[in-house]
Each structure stands twice: as structure tokens, then as C-alpha cells.
Design a protein around this motif. Structure first.
Motif, PDB file in Angstrom:
ATOM      1  N   LEU A 179     -10.956   4.960  -2.629  1.00 37.25           N
ATOM      2  CA  LEU A 179     -10.858   5.420  -4.046  1.00 37.25           C
ATOM      3  C   LEU A 179      -9.462   5.114  -4.395  1.00 37.25           C
ATOM      4  O   LEU A 179      -9.550   4.768  -5.896  1.00 37.25           O
ATOM      5  N   GLY A 180      -8.565   5.656  -4.056  1.00 34.18           N
ATOM      6  CA  GLY A 180      -7.112   5.663  -4.226  1.00 34.18           C
ATOM      7  C   GLY A 180      -6.668   4.009  -4.705  1.00 34.18           C
ATOM      8  O   GLY A 180      -6.054   3.894  -5.793  1.00 34.18           O
ATOM      9  N   ILE A 181      -7.383   3.314  -3.645  1.00 34.85           N
ATOM     10  CA  ILE A 181      -6.650   1.846  -3.721  1.00 34.85           C
ATOM     11  C   ILE A 181      -7.307   1.532  -5.019  1.00 34.85           C
ATOM     12  O   ILE A 181      -6.632   0.777  -5.868  1.00 34.85           O
ATOM     13  N   ALA A 182      -8.545   1.473  -5.131  1.00 36.41           N
ATOM     14  CA  ALA A 182      -9.443   1.157  -6.396  1.00 36.41           C
ATOM     15  C   ALA A 182      -8.789   1.915  -7.664  1.00 36.41           C
ATOM     16  O   ALA A 182      -8.676   1.097  -8.511  1.00 36.41           O
ATOM     17  N   TYR A 183      -8.539   2.847  -7.714  1.00 41.85           N
ATOM     18  CA  TYR A 183      -8.119   3.532  -8.983  1.00 41.85           C
ATOM     19  C   TYR A 183      -6.684   2.957  -9.147  1.00 41.85           C
ATOM     20  O   TYR A 183      -6.345   2.652 -10.464  1.00 41.85           O
ATOM     21  N   GLN A 184      -5.738   2.703  -8.217  1.00 47.91           N
ATOM     22  CA  GLN A 184      -4.471   2.201  -8.629  1.00 47.91           C
ATOM     23  C   GLN A 184      -4.653   0.902  -9.324  1.00 47.91           C
ATOM     24  O   GLN A 184      -3.906   0.205 -10.253  1.00 47.91           O
ATOM     25  N   ILE A 185      -5.455  -0.106  -8.591  1.00 55.83           N
ATOM     26  CA  ILE A 185      -5.744  -1.307  -9.262  1.00 55.83           C
ATOM     27  C   ILE A 185      -6.369  -1.305 -10.499  1.00 55.83           C
ATOM     28  O   ILE A 185      -6.104  -1.947 -11.451  1.00 55.83           O
ATOM     29  N   TYR A 186      -7.277  -0.632 -10.676  1.00 59.57           N
ATOM     30  CA  TYR A 186      -7.929  -0.128 -11.882  1.00 59.57           C
ATOM     31  C   TYR A 186      -6.718   0.079 -13.091  1.00 59.57           C
ATOM     32  O   TYR A 186      -6.496  -0.375 -14.144  1.00 59.57           O
ATOM     33  N   ASP A 187      -5.952   0.959 -12.662  1.00 61.03           N
ATOM     34  CA  ASP A 187      -4.892   1.505 -13.516  1.00 61.03           C
ATOM     35  C   ASP A 187      -3.943   0.379 -13.846  1.00 61.03           C
ATOM     36  O   ASP A 187      -3.230   0.129 -14.924  1.00 61.03           O
ATOM     37  N   ASP A 188      -3.592  -0.660 -12.621  1.00 59.96           N
ATOM     38  CA  ASP A 188      -2.801  -1.674 -13.052  1.00 59.96           C
ATOM     39  C   ASP A 188      -3.589  -2.609 -13.974  1.00 59.96           C
ATOM     40  O   ASP A 188      -2.678  -3.492 -14.685  1.00 59.96           O
ATOM     41  N   LEU A 189      -4.682  -2.822 -13.850  1.00 63.18           N
ATOM     42  CA  LEU A 189      -5.497  -3.690 -14.538  1.00 63.18           C
ATOM     43  C   LEU A 189      -5.501  -3.226 -16.219  1.00 63.18           C
ATOM     44  O   LEU A 189      -5.154  -3.937 -17.219  1.00 63.18           O
ATOM     45  N   ALA A 190      -5.811  -1.863 -16.327  1.00 65.95           N
ATOM     46  CA  ALA A 190      -5.455  -1.332 -17.449  1.00 65.95           C
ATOM     47  C   ALA A 190      -4.251  -1.440 -18.354  1.00 65.95           C
ATOM     48  O   ALA A 190      -4.110  -1.843 -19.539  1.00 65.95           O
ATOM     49  N   ASP A 191      -3.096  -1.403 -17.401  1.00 61.39           N
ATOM     50  CA  ASP A 191      -2.049  -1.617 -17.894  1.00 61.39           C
ATOM     51  C   ASP A 191      -1.605  -2.864 -18.374  1.00 61.39           C
ATOM     52  O   ASP A 191      -1.147  -3.309 -19.480  1.00 61.39           O
ATOM     53  N   PHE A 192      -2.262  -3.747 -17.508  1.00 60.97           N
ATOM     54  CA  PHE A 192      -1.953  -5.463 -17.975  1.00 60.97           C
ATOM     55  C   PHE A 192      -2.877  -5.616 -19.052  1.00 60.97           C
ATOM     56  O   PHE A 192      -2.428  -6.481 -19.934  1.00 60.97           O
TER      57      PHE A 192
END
Lengths: 346, 346
Positions: free
Chosen positions: A218-231
């Protein structure tokens, strides 16, 4: 829950997946009281500064993970879970205080950061005091286990952040290295939050380990989501600035994929524009992002991660915690689906 | 031990009162091995950086306090004491890493500081990782006591440092405030070192509390000594710069007494020169320092503190630890006596 084309998320996305189902509201209320009490534990001379940082206006995602992983039924607010949630939240808040020094961030949750409010020197020490107090709370459990787990987690979180700091502006980060960094800096505290919740409530043999795996993915997914949202994101009026990863030279999965998928000449142009100072070079890339399917590929990666997280829970489907944990993963899934497929307004 | 007119001390004076009698040499050797092993506990990506900070070339004063307070006879190197010594030393090294960021220090033990070597951002995180690992070692005791004591101590040390940071260039610090600051930032870790040594070796009822009081007053004495040495000192070729307190705007006891004892006009002139950039205004004050008896008054304060420290041990004179603790206090007494009575070369 609504899914606007441009979701009103904060960069840490906790706003989006905190406690949308309202099930842990009594727990979060107990946590707020606990955190307010904690402010009193600091030396009188720094109490106000500590209280400033023990802001409870965030969505308290990590505490939510403790509460839902330790869920044993409606209406039960276990004191040990509240304390464990306080520990992980205080560690998280301490890392934010230090992160904001490094990022030269001015705003956090629409208020001046501690670094801005008290100066970077005092903020370094204030973060230290928060770390110390987090471990002090951890030492109030009957055994050393919480201390042992949380101190090791904190060290790993810092290691991940050090790696990220040292690799800033480095465009040669491999996918394996990116994954290792987000594993340490983000997934680690998610993992330990879930493990603590599950193990403190001792629901069934093997469940704490399953919750651990769930939290990790979940943490990995969340960080990638966060990175995508930022991008993809554009700056919101509230909270903090999106699109900062590019500006601070952080190489994240969307950009890595973009650099991987474009022809050599285009790649050189993007790298050149990044080296010259950040995002402007990507202004024309909206169309290109679509064509290359960057967002779609990143979303697929997140979905795969979430599927792995959910699979870890399967053997324990009968436990009361599992539906809530699945629901939380589902909400992140929906948030991911709700993100646009190319950068906004560039 | 020789007492040169200008003792070749380092600013933290640990060089002077570390283990001059050589009694704890086997313990310090065991500590060195322990610290080298600890470096291996850090994530591979930051291991070399951690090892850089886990420098064992200092005199390891706090570990020495653990060892002598827990002394139960020649030849006994207790593993629990080594571990406790490792905890307090690692906390201390972490604070040094963060202190050097704030002081913009370039050198520490004749090497570039971590901040200089890895950059201030990485140094913030590296200090955090060291704090975390210190607490992780603390969690390896059978009970939560070491974690509980050390985390609270660390928080207090940070509080003292925050106070000092916020009061920089403030010439209105009261004697009570000065004492409170050094109590937190220095005496706290001395106190807990002595308490841990005594309580882990469980020599006699009430001895841990006596060692606690001893450590507290020794710590106060030591910090005032350090401040006096800084005030009087000249820069040494090795180690770090002396005379830095004035330059960084830290108000310490010698300067407080000077400002208190001079007539109003002279006071105004000193304050003016301090505000204009540090030490030069004191260039002509060597003679004045003699006349006003500043160093003598500060030395008296230190001696009083050491007497209180020793008095705490009196009821336990028959324990094997007490002669060593007394000896250490005596060495500090001699070091204090050996300081000049006015600033050197100004």
C-alpha cells in the motif's frame, strides 16, 4: 465520494484517503486528544513550538492504518492503538519538519512550515525533539517491541530520504533504486503502522505478518500515486505546491518512464530543459504524455501494487479488520483512476 | 598528568577528562568494537556515512561515565554497560552532527564535519538516522527503561539546544536561564549516563539516584568549564576552534559576569562591540578580566558544583565505583585550576 477531473488533493494525498468512510472518526478524535496531551510533555520552553508541529489538521493516514489494521469492531477505541498511532504520527510529523527544511518549503497545510516559522536551525532541533518524544511514547508499552520496530523504521525512513537527497538532479536513477527509495522513505512507515495495529490487537496467527505485507505494498502504491499526482498536478490554493518534484530535481516514476519511452533526441531535449531549471521544458509535452501512455503505465503499476497488497489479506478475510483495509486500498484505487491522463495546464 | 599554562584541550574538553587513569581502557576498546559493529546496522546505502560519524577518536566521556558509574571491579567488562555506553555516545554523536550544521562548523576532530562532507541536508537526515539507531540499541535491553530514559533525555537535550539557538545574540539571558540551558543541553546526558551505569550494575539501594545527582552536577561543572575554556582560549591547531561562543553570540557565564561587574559605560561599550561582530571589542579586556576576577569567580562556581557532585556520592563511599567517579571529578577540578585567569593573546 466525488471524483472531479482535477481532484482537490494535497500532495501527500492523505486528504484523499484518510478516513473517508468515517469509521475511525472516534479513534482519530482520541488521537487528537492524545496529541494535545503530548504537547504538554515537552519542556515548557519549547511547548508552544512542539504544539505548532503537532498539528492534527492532516488526515492522519498512518494512524488510520494503525486503527483499521487493529480493528476489532465498531465502538472499540483501544488505548494501545491510540498510543501506537501517536507514535507513528509523531515520527511522520518530525520527518515533515526536517523535509521542509531541505525543500525550503514555505507552507505546509496552509501554514508557514516550522522552518519558516522558527528558522531552520530551531526546526532541526524541534524535529529531533519530536523524534525523541515519539520514541518516548513507544517506550510506554509493556515490552520493548514498539521501540524496537519504530526506531528501526525511523532509521530506514531517514536512509531513504538521504538516498533521495543525494540523488537529487541525478537522472540516472534506476527503477530498482527508485523503488528502494520509496520503499524506505514511505512504505516503511505504512508497513510498521499496519503491523503495529494488527499485532497489538492480536486477532489471529499470521495476521500481523499479512498486515505488514499489505502496508508495504500500500505504501509503495501510495508513493507512486503521490508522485504521479505531483507530476500531473497543478498548484492548489490550499495546502502545498504540487509539481515540486520536477522543480527540486526528484526523479520519479512518471518522468523515468517518459525518459525511457521517448526517442534519444527528445530525451536529450527534456534532460537539457530539466537541467536548465525544471518544468518549463515539459510545457509542450501534454500531448506527448498521452501518446506515450505514461500516466496509464504508472496507474497500472499502482494497481498491481494494490492488488498485491490485497492478496496478502486474502487468507484472513474473516477478520473484522480486513474489510476496512480493503476499503482503504479501494479508495486509493479510485483516486488513481480519477487522476487525469496527462499533465494539467501545461 | 601535566598542566601546561595553555592546556592542549579540545573545546569539548573530553580530551582532558576522558580516561586519563586508563582504568576503563578495556571498556572503551569494547565500545569501539561495538560502535564499529553498529555501523553495519545501517542501510547499505548510508553505511559509509554513518561510519564516518561513528568516529571513535573522541575521548568518549559519556561512555566513560557509564563505565565508571557501573564499575564493579578491574577486568569486568559488562556487555550491558557497553551497550548503554553505545547508546549515549551515539545520541551525543547525533547531536554533534546537528550542532555542526547550525554552527556552520567546518572541522570536528580535525576532519570535515558531516555537514561539510555530505552537505547540510544529508547531515540533518544522517543525524536523525543516528538518533534512531541509538534508540534502537536502547530497545535491545530486556525492559523499556533504557528507551524511556534515553528518549526523554534526548528530548531535553534538544530543548536546551533550541533555547540556546533562539537566544543567540540575546544579551539579556539571566543566570537562571543560562543554568537551565546547560542543565538541559549538557548535564542531562551526563546525568543519564551515570544513572544507567549505576542502575545496570545494581550495586546498592539508592546508588543509582546518587550517581544521577553526581552526573547532573558534574555535567553543569563541565559545561561551565567548557564555556570558560572557550572564553579564555586561543585556537588550537587540532580539533575545533575555541573562542567561538562569542563569535556565534552565545552568552556564557564568563561574559555574563563581565557584563554584570563592569560600570554602565564600559558595559555599553562591550555590548556595542559584541553587536558589531564579536570578540574584537574584548581585545583590551585582558587586564580588566584580571581586575574584575571573572575567571576566579567562574572557577569558584565550577568548584562548588563539583563539591555538590562529590557530596552526592558520600553515602556510598564503600562502593567500588565511587573512587573512580571521585577521581574523574578531581581531574576536572585540576583542569579548571590549570586554566589561565584571563584571556590568552587578547
Amino acid at each position: 465520494m466525488s471524483h472531479p477531473a482535477v481532484p482537490a488533493i494535497r500532495s501527500d494525498a492523505s486528504r484523499a484517503i484518510g478516513d473517508p468512510f468515517g469509521r475511525v472518526a472516534p479513534h482519530l478524535a482520541a488521537l487528537d486528544r492524545f496529541m494535545h496531551q503530548q504537547a504538554e510533555q515537552f519542556e515548557p520552553e519549547i511547548r508552544d513550538m512542539a504544539a505548532y508541529c503537532l498539528d492534527t489538521s492532516g488526515k492522519r493516514l498512518r494512524p488510520t492504518l494503525v486503527f483499521i489494521s487493529g480493528w476489532s469492531g465498531e465502538g472499540v477505541v483501544d488505548e494501545a492503538l491510540v498510543r501506537a498511532a501517536g507514535v507513528v504520527e509523531m515520527v511522520h510529523l518530525a520527518t515533515l519538519v526536517h523535509d521542509d527544511i531541505m525543500d525550503r518549503a514555505e507552507l505546509r497545510r496552509s501554514r508557514p512550515t516550522a522552518s519558516r516559522q522558527f528558522g531552520p536551525d530551531a526546526a532541526v532541533l524541534l524535529g529531533d525533539a519530536l523524534f525523541s518524544q515519539a520514541l518516548h511514547i513507544a517506550s510506554q508499552f509493556p515490552t520493548t517491541e514498539v521501540c524496537r520496530l519504530v526506531s528501526a523504521s525511523t532509521r530506514r525512513v531517514c536512509s531513504g530520504e538521504i538516498m533521495q537527497t543525494l540523488r537529487r538532479r541525478d537522472l540516472n536513477v534506476s527503477l530498482a533504486e527508485y523503488r528502494r527509495m520509496i520503499d524506505l522513505k514511505t512504505a516503511e512507515l505504512f508497513r510498521v503502522s499496519c503491523y503495529l495495529g494488527a499485532s497489538l490487537s492480536a486477532q489471529a496467527t499470521g495476521f500481523a505478518e499479512a498486515a505488514d505485507r499489505f502496508g508495504h505494498h500500500l505504501g509503495i502504491a501510495y508513493q507512486i500515486y503521490d508522485d504521479l499526482a505531483d507530476f500531473l498536478g497543478e498548484e492548489k490554493k490550499i495546502g502545498k505546491t504540487l509539481g515540486t518534484d520536477l522543480a527540486t530535481g526528484k526523479l520519479t516514476l512518471p518522468l523515468m518512464l517518459l525518459l525511457e519511452r521517448v526517442p534519444a533526441d527528445e530525451r536529450a531535449a527534456i534532460i537539457k530543459s530539466l537541467r536548465e531549471g525544471g518544468t518549463p521544458g515539459l510545457a509542450a509535452s501534454k500531448q506527448r504524455m498521452h501518446e506515450l501512455g505514461i500516466a496509464a503505465a504508472v496507474k497500472q503499476t499502482i494497481d498491481d501494487e494494490l492488488a498485491t497488497a490485497l492478496a496478502a489479506l486474502a487468507p484472513h478475510a474473516s477478520l473484522p479488520a480486513v474489510p476496512l483495509m480493503s476499503q482503504l486500498a479501494g479508495i486509493l484505487q479510485q483516486q488513481v483512476a480519477g487522476l487525469p491522463s496527462a499533465p494539467i495546464s501545461r
